[in-house]
Design a protein around this motif. Structure first.
Motif, PDB file in Angstrom:
ATOM      1  N   TYR A  67       3.093 -13.268  12.447  1.00 51.97           N
ATOM      2  CA  TYR A  67       3.941 -14.354  11.958  1.00 51.97           C
ATOM      3  C   TYR A  67       4.531 -14.021  10.580  1.00 51.97           C
ATOM      4  N   TYR A  70       3.467 -20.033   8.689  1.00 53.45           N
ATOM      5  CA  TYR A  70       2.923 -20.977   9.657  1.00 53.45           C
ATOM      6  C   TYR A  70       2.586 -22.284   8.957  1.00 53.45           C
ATOM      7  N   PHE A  79       3.640 -21.434  14.370  1.00 53.32           N
ATOM      8  CA  PHE A  79       3.935 -20.126  13.802  1.00 53.32           C
ATOM      9  C   PHE A  79       5.431 -19.858  13.824  1.00 53.32           C
ATOM     10  N   ASN A  80       5.946 -19.373  12.720  1.00 54.53           N
ATOM     11  CA  ASN A  80       7.283 -18.807  12.682  1.00 54.53           C
ATOM     12  C   ASN A  80       7.120 -17.303  12.857  1.00 54.53           C
ATOM     13  N   LEU A  81       7.386 -16.845  14.073  1.00 52.49           N
ATOM     14  CA  LEU A  81       7.063 -15.469  14.434  1.00 52.49           C
ATOM     15  C   LEU A  81       8.109 -14.502  13.910  1.00 52.49           C
ATOM     16  N   LYS A  82       7.666 -13.269  13.746  1.00 48.97           N
ATOM     17  CA  LYS A  82       8.582 -12.223  13.314  1.00 48.97           C
ATOM     18  C   LYS A  82       9.513 -11.847  14.466  1.00 48.97           C
ATOM     19  N   HIS A  97      10.953 -17.957  18.162  1.00 48.93           N
ATOM     20  CA  HIS A  97      10.387 -17.672  16.848  1.00 48.93           C
ATOM     21  C   HIS A  97       9.534 -18.810  16.310  1.00 48.93           C
ATOM     22  N   GLU A  98       9.470 -19.921  17.010  1.00 47.47           N
ATOM     23  CA  GLU A  98       8.563 -20.991  16.638  1.00 47.47           C
ATOM     24  C   GLU A  98       7.619 -21.223  17.810  1.00 47.47           C
ATOM     25  N   TYR A 128       3.668 -11.385  20.145  1.00 52.56           N
ATOM     26  CA  TYR A 128       3.155 -12.540  19.426  1.00 52.56           C
ATOM     27  C   TYR A 128       1.881 -12.240  18.646  1.00 52.56           C
TER      28      TYR A 128
END
Length: 654
Positions: A67, A70, A79-82, A97-98, A128
């Protein structure tokens, strides 16, 4: 005041005796209630719950995710994912991304990994999860595949020299991974442990070299490809015929029949010329394959990037690992004894004249091993023949176009409901509004070879592994039912697979054939099968059928809205909804029960409710432990009351 020591001692002994009597009274009355009649299967169940909980706690920590930031909102992580390179090729690029992750999803993921299922509420473990999260999943796969009791036994065996005691008995060991003879289980577990280690090391090195040197490409979503561009015409090459579709023909860009098609993008899989990544991906894939777990790190489309001529060699190696994990520990032990005899007697004695091996007798395969091998071979051959039939014959029912000439087909709707792999488009030429065109190839190399081998791979792998090179929505409905039945049957007992097991099916069939022939006794390989075993096989089959049908009905009714007899399921990771019928839900339930992990996309959808996930977890446990062991959870160690004896009276049945 002088104390009378003798009187004090006498009173203490009297008090101790009185307490002892009351203690026994307490035990007799409450022990069974408090301990729930802890039979061996119940003890195993308690251990499994503890491992699930530990795995879920570790996966629930933010360190397990890849992430950028988060938040913890309403008892769940957001989570705001990469962003990754694969995001631009998937339908869910805007929603990916969320990601919301609660503790129930953590328990589900832990249970799925430990039971070697592969069903996941996390769309892509490789994207993820961080390395820590991936490692936790890998450890759970290894512990669940080999058996946690087997590992405890090996640890206890190592510590026996220090403690001078047996820290673990063989009764629990035999229930989890044992064969027909309890005495063989300890020796078998030690040997299979080293066999598994050697196999995983060798195949990991082979895979790492192949993934490092062979260029494979990430999968491009066909729906996302055409939905993000303005197109004026699409021409499909299907079986040598050109199918031409324009917007005026009523073609819908978001039609359910084309959402699942993928093709190679222009981005290489990250393992190419990156050996550290290639090695870790190979280790993870090998462990997942030999344990029939179905998890991989390659993205949202499983192994669809191998759906070409270059990937067939890797698919063959994958099938070898899947078969090794699926035939069962006792069979592997018997086969290893055969190899040992071949080396010691045929080579060391016959060739090198080593006299110490002169009396090394050739071991015989047990009836259990013979039955497992023959049943696995017959089930695979019959199911493969049926699957080829449903894909070749069934393809004629799903194309509805008007023949304008011998080469061009226009008008009508493209594919109704689902399509056949044989009728899978070879290529598509897309004309864009700016005058440019794009040629898309769905099969690289030899299309005919790749199509037929895809049927072969997915038929063998679907029984327990969960790996797929195609989306199952691209198969006929008859094929989906066949694969669901295969997952319901499962693999051999005492293996990394699940289901009712092949031996159960064949004992039932053999007993029926004996009954038709008027023979009271059922025999196999010159051995009589006990009546108790035959009764248990029918009990396992009936219990499994009831369990699967009830769970399918519950999930089907409660997970989404019914529309014209079908379910409209909101897909959390795409911009549209997908329509599934009862057979799709039956497929998903059988996948959980057979710990296969194949999915139609229902498990990861946003429409599925939390109690549906609980049902799937229960099914995964029952499948891994076997239906017979799960039934023993409800059995009492001590009968509630003595059995009554009544006069016998026959009752008409059937």
């Amino acid at each position: 005041m002088k104390l009378n020591v003798k009187n004090i001692k006498r009173k203490i002994r009297k008090l101790h005796f009185s307490f002892k009597n009351h203690h026994f009274f307490f035990s007799d009355k409450w022990k069974n209630l408090l301990m729930m009649h802890w039979t061996y299967p119940k003890k195993i169940f308690l251990g499994i719950l503890l491992i699930w909980l530990v795995g879920a706690i570790l996966l629930y920590t933010p360190i397990s995710f890849n992430y950028e930031s988060y938040q913890y909102i309403n008892n769940e992580y957001v989570f705001n994912l990469k962003e990754t390179t694969i995001d631009q090729y998937m339908n869910s690029a805007t929603a990916m991304h969320e990601y919301h992750f609660n503790f129930l999803k953590a328990i589900f993921t832990s249970a799925s990994a430990f039971t070697n299922t592969g069903l996941s509420v996390i769309p892509s473990a490789g994207t993820y999860l961080s390395f820590f999260g991936q490692f936790i999943v890998f450890v759970l796969i290894e512990i669940g595949g080999f058996g946690y009791i087997s590992l405890f036994y090996l640890i206890g065996k190592s510590l026996r020299k220090i403690t001078k005691k047996d820290l673990f008995g063989t009764s629990l060991l035999n229930i989890e991974r044992g064969g027909t003879k309890v005495s063989n289980s300890p020796k078998m577990i030690v040997r299979i442990f080293f066999v598994f280690i050697i196999i995983q090391i060798v195949f990991s090195l082979i895979f790492s070299g192949m993934f490092y040197s062979i260029p494979f490409y990430e999968q491009q979503s066909w729906a996302h490809f055409i939905n993000t561009n303005s197109w004026t015409q699409i021409q499909y090459n299907v079986g040598g015929k050109i199918i031409q579709i324009t917007p005026g023909d009523g073609f819908n860009e978001k039609a359910n029949d084309l959402l699942s098609l993928t093709f190679d993008s222009n981005t290489l899989v990250k393992t190419y010329h990156n050996y550290p990544v290639s090695l870790w991906y190979s280790i993870f894939l090998t462990g997942s394959a030999v344990n029939n777990a179905g998890f991989d790190l390659f993205g949202y489309t499983s192994l669809q990037f191998l759906r070409n001529s270059n990937g067939i060699s890797i698919q063959v190696l994958m099938l070898i690992l899947i078969v090794i994990g699926g035939i069962g520990f006792p069979i592997l032990y018997d086969l290893s004894n055969q190899v040992e005899w071949l080396i010691k007697y045929k080579i060391m004695y016959k060739i090198f004249k080593k006299q110490e091996y002169a009396r090394f007798l050739k071991p015989k395969l047990s009836v259990f091993s013979k039955l497992c091998l023959w049943s696995a071979l017959i089930v695979s051959a019959v199911s493969l023949a049926i699957l080829y039939l449903t894909e070749y014959v069934g393809s004629n029912s799903y194309v509805g176009f008007e023949m304008n000439d011998s080469n061009i087909i226009t008008g009508g709707s493209f594919f109704q409901n689902n399509i056949s792999l044989i009728n899978y488009p070879i290529s598509a030429n897309v004309q864009w509004s700016d005058g440019s065109s794009s040629l898309v190839s769905f099969w690289h190399g030899d299309p005919s070879l790749n199509k037929n081998f895809s049927i072969f791979f997915n038929c063998i792998a679907s029984r327990s592994s969960g790996f797929s090179t195609v989306n199952f929505q691209n198969m006929t409905e008859a094929s989906i039912v066949v694969l669901a039945i295969l997952m319901f049957i499962g693999t051999s007992p005492s293996s990394t697979g699940a289901g009712i097991r092949t031996t159960t099916l064949f004992i039932m069939i053999k007993s029926l054939l004996s009954w038709y022939r008027g023979v009271e006794k059922t025999s196999m390989f010159k051995r009589k099968i006990p009546i108790k075993t035959i009764k248990e096989s029918y009990m396992v089959f009936l219990s499994a059928v009831i369990l699967v049908l009830v769970c399918t009905s519950i999930v089907f009714i409660t997970s989404a809205h019914l529309i014209n007899g079908k379910n409209l399921v909101a897909d959390e990771y795409s911009s549209s909804n997908k329509i599934f019928n009862f057979s799709s839900f039956f497929f998903e339930i059988c996948s959980a029960f057979g710990t296969s992990g194949n999915s139609m996309g229902i498990t990861g959808s946003s429409s599925i409710q939390w109690w549906n996930l609980v049902i799937l977890v229960i099914l995964m446990y029952v499948g891994q432990m076997s239906m017979s062991a799960a039934n023993l959870l409800f059995a009492r160690k001590v009968p509630k009351k003595q059995e009554s004896f009544y006069l016998e009276e026959d009752i008409r049945i059937g």
